[in-house]
Scaffold this motif. Structure first.
Motif, PDB file in Angstrom:
ATOM      1  N   ASP A 288       0.809  -1.420   0.036  1.00 30.56           N
ATOM      2  CA  ASP A 288       0.178  -0.400   0.513  1.00 30.56           C
ATOM      3  C   ASP A 288       1.225   1.285   0.089  1.00 30.56           C
ATOM      4  O   ASP A 288       0.810   2.070  -0.760  1.00 30.56           O
ATOM      5  N   HIS A 289       1.980   1.146   0.227  1.00 32.10           N
ATOM      6  CA  HIS A 289       2.738   2.025   0.747  1.00 32.10           C
ATOM      7  C   HIS A 289       4.238   1.658   0.499  1.00 32.10           C
ATOM      8  O   HIS A 289       4.744   0.747   0.681  1.00 32.10           O
ATOM      9  N   ASP A 290       5.149   2.540  -0.086  1.00 36.34           N
ATOM     10  CA  ASP A 290       6.995   2.017  -0.564  1.00 36.34           C
ATOM     11  C   ASP A 290       7.534   1.557   0.635  1.00 36.34           C
ATOM     12  O   ASP A 290       6.683   2.643   1.565  1.00 36.34           O
ATOM     13  N   ARG A 291       8.382   0.990   0.693  1.00 39.18           N
ATOM     14  CA  ARG A 291       9.038  -0.199   1.642  1.00 39.18           C
ATOM     15  C   ARG A 291      10.326   0.508   1.119  1.00 39.18           C
ATOM     16  O   ARG A 291      10.885  -0.178   0.345  1.00 39.18           O
ATOM     17  N   ALA A 292      11.705   0.398   2.351  1.00 36.68           N
ATOM     18  CA  ALA A 292      12.686   0.937   1.763  1.00 36.68           C
ATOM     19  C   ALA A 292      13.875   0.162   2.824  1.00 36.68           C
ATOM     20  O   ALA A 292      14.872  -0.667   2.438  1.00 36.68           O
ATOM     21  N   ASP A 293      13.103   0.326   3.896  1.00 36.73           N
ATOM     22  CA  ASP A 293      14.382  -0.891   5.107  1.00 36.73           C
ATOM     23  C   ASP A 293      13.857  -2.125   5.287  1.00 36.73           C
ATOM     24  O   ASP A 293      12.945  -2.323   5.069  1.00 36.73           O
ATOM     25  N   LEU A 294      15.015  -2.956   5.735  1.00 34.80           N
ATOM     26  CA  LEU A 294      15.295  -4.281   5.404  1.00 34.80           C
ATOM     27  C   LEU A 294      14.398  -4.817   6.164  1.00 34.80           C
ATOM     28  O   LEU A 294      13.593  -5.821   6.501  1.00 34.80           O
ATOM     29  N   ALA A 295      14.149  -4.316   8.042  1.00 34.48           N
ATOM     30  CA  ALA A 295      13.060  -4.349   9.066  1.00 34.48           C
ATOM     31  C   ALA A 295      11.653  -4.815   8.625  1.00 34.48           C
ATOM     32  O   ALA A 295      11.174  -5.685   9.252  1.00 34.48           O
ATOM     33  N   SER A 296      11.436  -3.930   7.620  1.00 36.20           N
ATOM     34  CA  SER A 296       9.564  -3.798   6.942  1.00 36.20           C
ATOM     35  C   SER A 296       9.816  -4.282   6.248  1.00 36.20           C
ATOM     36  O   SER A 296       8.479  -5.297   6.131  1.00 36.20           O
ATOM     37  N   LEU A 297      10.752  -5.351   5.710  1.00 36.27           N
ATOM     38  CA  LEU A 297      10.433  -6.264   4.162  1.00 36.27           C
ATOM     39  C   LEU A 297      10.660  -7.745   4.451  1.00 36.27           C
ATOM     40  O   LEU A 297      10.450  -8.152   3.770  1.00 36.27           O
ATOM     41  N   ARG A 298      11.720  -7.972   5.651  1.00 37.64           N
ATOM     42  CA  ARG A 298      11.611  -9.007   6.344  1.00 37.64           C
ATOM     43  C   ARG A 298      11.044 -10.146   6.344  1.00 37.64           C
ATOM     44  O   ARG A 298      10.865 -11.357   6.359  1.00 37.64           O
ATOM     45  N   PRO A 299       9.798  -9.532   7.572  1.00 37.22           N
ATOM     46  CA  PRO A 299       8.232 -10.491   7.904  1.00 37.22           C
ATOM     47  C   PRO A 299       7.525 -10.261   6.172  1.00 37.22           C
ATOM     48  O   PRO A 299       6.989 -12.101   5.990  1.00 37.22           O
ATOM     49  N   ILE A 300       7.317  -9.709   5.595  1.00 34.92           N
ATOM     50  CA  ILE A 300       6.890  -9.904   4.184  1.00 34.92           C
ATOM     51  C   ILE A 300       7.567 -10.735   3.458  1.00 34.92           C
ATOM     52  O   ILE A 300       6.919 -11.792   3.265  1.00 34.92           O
ATOM     53  N   LEU A 301       8.238 -10.916   4.028  1.00 35.58           N
ATOM     54  CA  LEU A 301       9.854 -11.884   2.780  1.00 35.58           C
ATOM     55  C   LEU A 301       9.660 -13.035   3.513  1.00 35.58           C
ATOM     56  O   LEU A 301       9.286 -14.146   2.431  1.00 35.58           O
ATOM     57  N   ARG A 352      15.936 -17.730   4.145  1.00 38.05           N
ATOM     58  CA  ARG A 352      17.316 -17.156   4.486  1.00 38.05           C
ATOM     59  C   ARG A 352      18.225 -16.490   2.852  1.00 38.05           C
ATOM     60  O   ARG A 352      18.936 -16.502   2.994  1.00 38.05           O
ATOM     61  N   THR A 353      18.264 -17.767   2.300  1.00 38.26           N
ATOM     62  CA  THR A 353      18.653 -17.318   0.506  1.00 38.26           C
ATOM     63  C   THR A 353      18.358 -15.872   0.781  1.00 38.26           C
ATOM     64  O   THR A 353      19.023 -15.370  -0.506  1.00 38.26           O
ATOM     65  N   ALA A 354      16.538 -15.461  -0.388  1.00 42.90           N
ATOM     66  CA  ALA A 354      16.051 -14.644  -0.183  1.00 42.90           C
ATOM     67  C   ALA A 354      16.013 -13.394   0.202  1.00 42.90           C
ATOM     68  O   ALA A 354      16.902 -12.622   0.121  1.00 42.90           O
ATOM     69  N   GLU A 355      16.440 -13.558   1.403  1.00 39.44           N
ATOM     70  CA  GLU A 355      16.860 -12.822   3.043  1.00 39.44           C
ATOM     71  C   GLU A 355      18.744 -11.862   2.459  1.00 39.44           C
ATOM     72  O   GLU A 355      18.022 -10.430   2.575  1.00 39.44           O
ATOM     73  N   GLN A 356      19.782 -12.770   2.181  1.00 40.15           N
ATOM     74  CA  GLN A 356      20.288 -13.010   1.578  1.00 40.15           C
ATOM     75  C   GLN A 356      21.203 -12.064   0.668  1.00 40.15           C
ATOM     76  O   GLN A 356      21.377 -10.479   0.619  1.00 40.15           O
ATOM     77  N   MET A 357      19.878 -12.637  -0.243  1.00 42.12           N
ATOM     78  CA  MET A 357      20.075 -11.255  -1.337  1.00 42.12           C
ATOM     79  C   MET A 357      19.144  -9.959  -1.158  1.00 42.12           C
ATOM     80  O   MET A 357      19.522  -8.705  -2.244  1.00 42.12           O
ATOM     81  N   LEU A 358      17.800  -9.784  -0.313  1.00 37.42           N
ATOM     82  CA  LEU A 358      17.432  -8.685  -0.381  1.00 37.42           C
ATOM     83  C   LEU A 358      17.916  -7.365   0.788  1.00 37.42           C
ATOM     84  O   LEU A 358      18.053  -6.330   0.512  1.00 37.42           O
ATOM     85  N   ALA A 359      19.402  -8.266   1.310  1.00 42.42           N
ATOM     86  CA  ALA A 359      19.771  -7.108   1.806  1.00 42.42           C
ATOM     87  C   ALA A 359      20.896  -6.520   0.973  1.00 42.42           C
ATOM     88  O   ALA A 359      20.952  -5.561   1.792  1.00 42.42           O
ATOM     89  N   GLU A 361      20.105  -5.625  -1.935  1.00 41.26           N
ATOM     90  CA  GLU A 361      19.241  -4.541  -2.768  1.00 41.26           C
ATOM     91  C   GLU A 361      18.343  -3.139  -1.214  1.00 41.26           C
ATOM     92  O   GLU A 361      17.989  -2.569  -1.871  1.00 41.26           O
ATOM     93  N   THR A 362      18.315  -3.624  -0.134  1.00 40.31           N
ATOM     94  CA  THR A 362      18.013  -2.211   0.364  1.00 40.31           C
ATOM     95  C   THR A 362      19.118  -0.783   0.389  1.00 40.31           C
ATOM     96  O   THR A 362      19.920  -1.043   1.497  1.00 40.31           O
ATOM     97  N   ASP A 363      19.568  -0.829  -0.216  1.00 37.43           N
ATOM     98  CA  ASP A 363      20.013   0.986  -0.668  1.00 37.43           C
ATOM     99  C   ASP A 363      20.150   2.265  -0.289  1.00 37.43           C
ATOM    100  O   ASP A 363      19.725   2.586  -0.775  1.00 37.43           O
ATOM    101  N   GLY A 364      18.458   2.184   0.162  1.00 34.17           N
ATOM    102  CA  GLY A 364      18.123   3.523   0.242  1.00 34.17           C
ATOM    103  C   GLY A 364      16.641   3.422  -1.068  1.00 34.17           C
ATOM    104  O   GLY A 364      16.216   4.342  -0.868  1.00 34.17           O
ATOM    105  N   THR A 365      16.470   2.259  -1.959  1.00 34.78           N
ATOM    106  CA  THR A 365      15.751   2.224  -2.626  1.00 34.78           C
ATOM    107  C   THR A 365      14.639   2.079  -2.610  1.00 34.78           C
ATOM    108  O   THR A 365      14.470   1.130  -1.257  1.00 34.78           O
ATOM    109  N   THR A 366      13.077   3.216  -2.487  1.00 30.96           N
ATOM    110  CA  THR A 366      11.744   2.675  -2.036  1.00 30.96           C
ATOM    111  C   THR A 366      11.584   1.546  -3.559  1.00 30.96           C
ATOM    112  O   THR A 366      11.772   1.301  -4.269  1.00 30.96           O
ATOM    113  N   TYR A 367      10.494   0.100  -2.182  1.00 23.72           N
ATOM    114  CA  TYR A 367       9.616  -0.743  -3.144  1.00 23.72           C
ATOM    115  C   TYR A 367       8.247  -0.750  -3.060  1.00 23.72           C
ATOM    116  O   TYR A 367       8.279  -0.200  -1.447  1.00 23.72           O
TER     117      TYR A 367
END
Length: 425
Positions: A288-301, A352-359, A361-367
């Motif tokens: 619903d709203h763009d996200r950029a930080d790993l902390a908020s993306l991890r539960p969704i992943l 865990r595999t996807a999380e390593q890749m996600l880490a 890509e969380t470079d300030g880009t909003t997704y």
């Protein structure tokens, strides 16, 4: 009831008795199937009507007369719209905000893929009772070759597939549309002619005439780019292709030119192939709203990894490749893949595999979207051997197995991973 090909002129699609004219004399139904070649055609295309929406209406009768849209929230897209919503102009793949502008009174329901897959499997099982030659195209459509099934079912293919349509409606509670012809190309076109609850036939005698005034875009394989290229050369209808030499079309468009020449003349040599295996399994979500930080993306992943794992286990597959999908706020797509040393079925390992890749890509880009997909399938017996590098992996695997058993008995909400646990509001 046994009806031979020679004696079949038409039948009632509701009571399945021989019929002709405007109405069935036995039950009064106007739904009469009739065609000069009805007794000799055996290739069918079956397509469920507004599949996801029909299931939701079946499960909640209060929705029966309402416009229903299945899809994400305002920033998502339409997965399926019921026919009432389609009257307002709502279409699949349309942005949700646009759909709601066209039909503001619509009831929007988030997709429940587990439920839809289960219904799709029920229908597939009924198909396979008719013939082993079933070629699934998607969760809600398939080709069937009913050649040679007359003695088995005591009826010609047309009547057998009509019985099937009635059975799906009575036993499963949704409707389907059927196209019947002598090849796959025409059967697919026929199934779209009279939706919903359609039963359309295209025979050999009228095939080329039927196609002549249709746009070239109706030919399998003609996308927007080729349609535009053909239009530049003044070719807009299939009839124009019918009048061109095959050699000329081959010279202009190569292999695709040969396909155009043949399909324009109703010549489709593809057979119904029962082995049509999925090449990947995935899940994704739009925020619903763009996200950029790993902390908020991890539960969704993590939740997505659990969905993918559940589908792998249901399909009795293991996967050796994990792909992370991200779409930025400016709609640019990023995909990152990693090959595993051993195949897996576990949500923990996929996450865990996807999380390593996600880490990375969380470079300030909003997704605006995140997804995870697995591929490169193999036998599940080869999956998840003991990991000498990570001894705790075996404990996590046993914990996941226990969670699966509890969820299988009490439902998905019975046990939740700590990372995805939602505090009550």
């Amino acid at each position: 009831m046994s009806i031979s090909a020679a004696s079949l002129a038409g039948f009632c699609r509701d009571c399945l008795t021989p019929a002709s004219g405007a109405r069935c004399r036995a039950c009064g139904s106007p739904r009469i199937a009739s065609h000069p070649e009805l007794g000799s055609l055996a290739i069918a295309h079956v397509d469920c009507d507004a599949f996801y929406a029909s299931i939701e209406k079946r499960d909640d009768p209060d929705l029966a007369d309402l416009p229903v849209i299945i899809g994400g929230r305002k920033r998502g897209v339409v997965s399926t719209a019921c026919y009432i919503a389609r009257i307002h102009g709502v279409r699949s793949a349309m942005p949700m905000f646009k759909a709601l502008e066209l039909c503001p009174e619509a009831v929007v329901i988030r997709p429940n893929m587990e439920k839809y897959v289960a219904v799709g499997q029920q229908i597939r099982t009924l198909m396979q009772e008719l013939t082993p030659l079933v070629e699934p195209i998607s969760i809600d459509e398939a080709f069937l070759d009913l050649s040679g099934t007359e003695r088995l079912h005591g009826a010609v293919p047309a009547l057998t597939i009509a019985r099937f349509a009635r059975r799906v409606e009575q036993e499963i509670g949704i409707t389907i549309s059927v196209g019947l012809s002598f090849n796959k190309f025409l059967a697919k076109l026929a199934s779209d002619l009279d939706k919903p609850r359609g039963f359309s036939v295209i025979g050999r005698a009228e095939a080329q005439t039927f196609l002549a005034d249709k746009p070239v875009s109706m030919i399998w394989g003609v996308g927007k780019a080729l349609e535009a290229k053909l239009a530049e050369q003044g070719i807009k209808t299939i009839g124009q292709l019918q009048r061109m030499e095959e050699s000329d079309l081959a010279r202009r468009y190569g292999v695709m030119g040969l396909r155009l020449a043949r399909l324009a003349r109703a010549d489709d040599r593809r057979t119904v192939e029962p082995r049509h295996e999925a090449k990947s399994i995935g899940a994704e979500t739009t925020f619903d709203h763009d996200r950029a930080d790993l902390a908020s993306l991890r539960p969704i992943l993590r939740r997505l990894a659990e969905k993918v794992s559940a589908r792998l286990k249901r399909a009795e597959l293991a996967a050796s490749n994990v792909t992370l999908k991200l779409k930025s706020a400016d709609f640019k797509l990023r995909t990152r893949s990693r090959q595993l040393a051993d195949p897996t079925r576990l949500a923990d390992r996929i996450f865990r595999t996807a999380e390593q890749m996600l880490a990375h890509e969380t470079d300030g880009t909003t997704y605006r979207l995140i997804g995870v997909q697995v591929s490169d399938f193999s036998d599940p017996q080869l999956a998840d051997p003991d990991d000498l590098v990570d001894p705790a992996a075996a404990k996590r695997a046993k914990a996941e197995e226990a969670i699966d058993k509890v969820r299988g008995k009490f439902g998905k909400a019975a046990v939740e991973h700590g990372l995805t646990f939602r505090k009550p509001e």
